[in-house]
Scaffold this motif. Structure first.
Motif, short mmCIF file in Angstrom:
data_model
loop_
_atom_site.label_atom_id
_atom_site.label_comp_id
_atom_site.label_asym_id
_atom_site.label_seq_id
_atom_site.Cartn_x
_atom_site.Cartn_y
_atom_site.Cartn_z
N GLU A 54 0.80 -1.22 0.00
CA GLU A 54 0.00 0.00 0.00
C GLU A 54 0.84 1.27 0.00
O GLU A 54 0.46 2.27 -0.61
N GLU A 55 1.97 1.27 0.67
CA GLU A 55 2.76 2.50 0.73
C GLU A 55 3.25 2.96 -0.63
O GLU A 55 3.54 4.14 -0.83
N LEU A 135 -7.27 -6.12 4.08
CA LEU A 135 -6.79 -4.80 4.49
C LEU A 135 -7.55 -4.24 5.69
O LEU A 135 -7.01 -3.38 6.40
N GLN A 136 -8.76 -4.71 5.93
CA GLN A 136 -9.50 -4.25 7.12
C GLN A 136 -8.89 -4.83 8.39
O GLN A 136 -8.75 -4.15 9.39
N ALA A 137 -8.52 -6.08 8.35
CA ALA A 137 -7.97 -6.74 9.52
C ALA A 137 -6.46 -6.60 9.63
O ALA A 137 -5.90 -6.71 10.72
N ASP A 138 -5.79 -6.33 8.51
CA ASP A 138 -4.32 -6.32 8.46
C ASP A 138 -3.85 -5.23 7.51
O ASP A 138 -3.40 -5.51 6.41
N SER A 139 -3.98 -3.99 7.93
CA SER A 139 -3.61 -2.88 7.04
C SER A 139 -2.11 -2.85 6.72
O SER A 139 -1.70 -2.24 5.75
N GLY A 140 -1.31 -3.54 7.52
CA GLY A 140 0.12 -3.60 7.28
C GLY A 140 0.53 -4.67 6.29
O GLY A 140 1.71 -4.82 5.99
N GLU A 141 -0.45 -5.43 5.79
CA GLU A 141 -0.19 -6.48 4.80
C GLU A 141 0.89 -7.44 5.26
O GLU A 141 1.88 -7.68 4.58
#
Length: 169
Positions: A54-55, A135-141
């Motif tokens: 995402e970054e 991504l809702q539960a683990d935004s850091g992937e």
């Protein structure tokens, strides 16, 4: 120091845009976007390395001067930019919610990996490896949840294949 350099770059662009806005007619429409984000150590990468986290994928997209306002939280693909500009040129109403598509797609420059991102799920395929992130539960992937969500993985795989089939050769 990387954060400082990034902030300095943002301030420089902000000053340029301010001068540009002062020089343009009041009815001008401007569209701002970026082609990639920057990593600051989140997955061990810095800059805009060929990864699809995402970054590096989540980039700004701002339309100023269109006959609408609002914020779109759902993914909007930069592939929609020509359509957005055409709507603005025709002075058609630009509905923020109409800009979203089910998925935004991104590929590495070398074309060895592709990502398909929806509001909740993100599917990444590189050669013979595929990963699914919630991504809702683990935004850091950090966790591949494909084995726990085989139906979602299959749906995202199919949508990814459709995107690839639609690309010009």
């Amino acid at each position: 120091r990387l954060w400082q350099a990034d902030r300095d770059g943002v301030r420089s662009v902000d000053a340029f845009v301010d001068r540009l806005m002062g020089d343009l007619a009041e009815d001008a429409v401007l569209l701002f976007h970026s082609d990639h984000g920057e990593g600051f150590g989140e997955h061990g990468t810095y800059g805009h390395t060929p990864v699809l986290y995402e970054e590096t994928l989540h980039v700004p997209l701002l339309v100023h001067g269109a006959d609408t306002d609002g914020t779109v939280e759902a993914p909007v693909s930069t592939a929609r930019i020509p359509e957005i500009l055409l709507s603005c040129a025709r002075e058609e109403p630009l509905e923020a919610g109409d800009l979203t598509s089910g998925h935004a797609v991104a590929r590495t420059e070398s074309d060895d990996a592709i990502a398909l991102r929806g509001e909740r799920w993100k599917y990444v395929r590189r050669e013979d490896e595929e990963r699914l992130y919630d991504l809702q539960a683990d935004s850091g992937e950090t966790s591949d949840v494909g084995d726990e969500n085989p139906a979602v993985r299959s749906e995202m795989r199919g949508a990814c294949d459709e995107c690839l089939d639609a690309l010009p050769e």
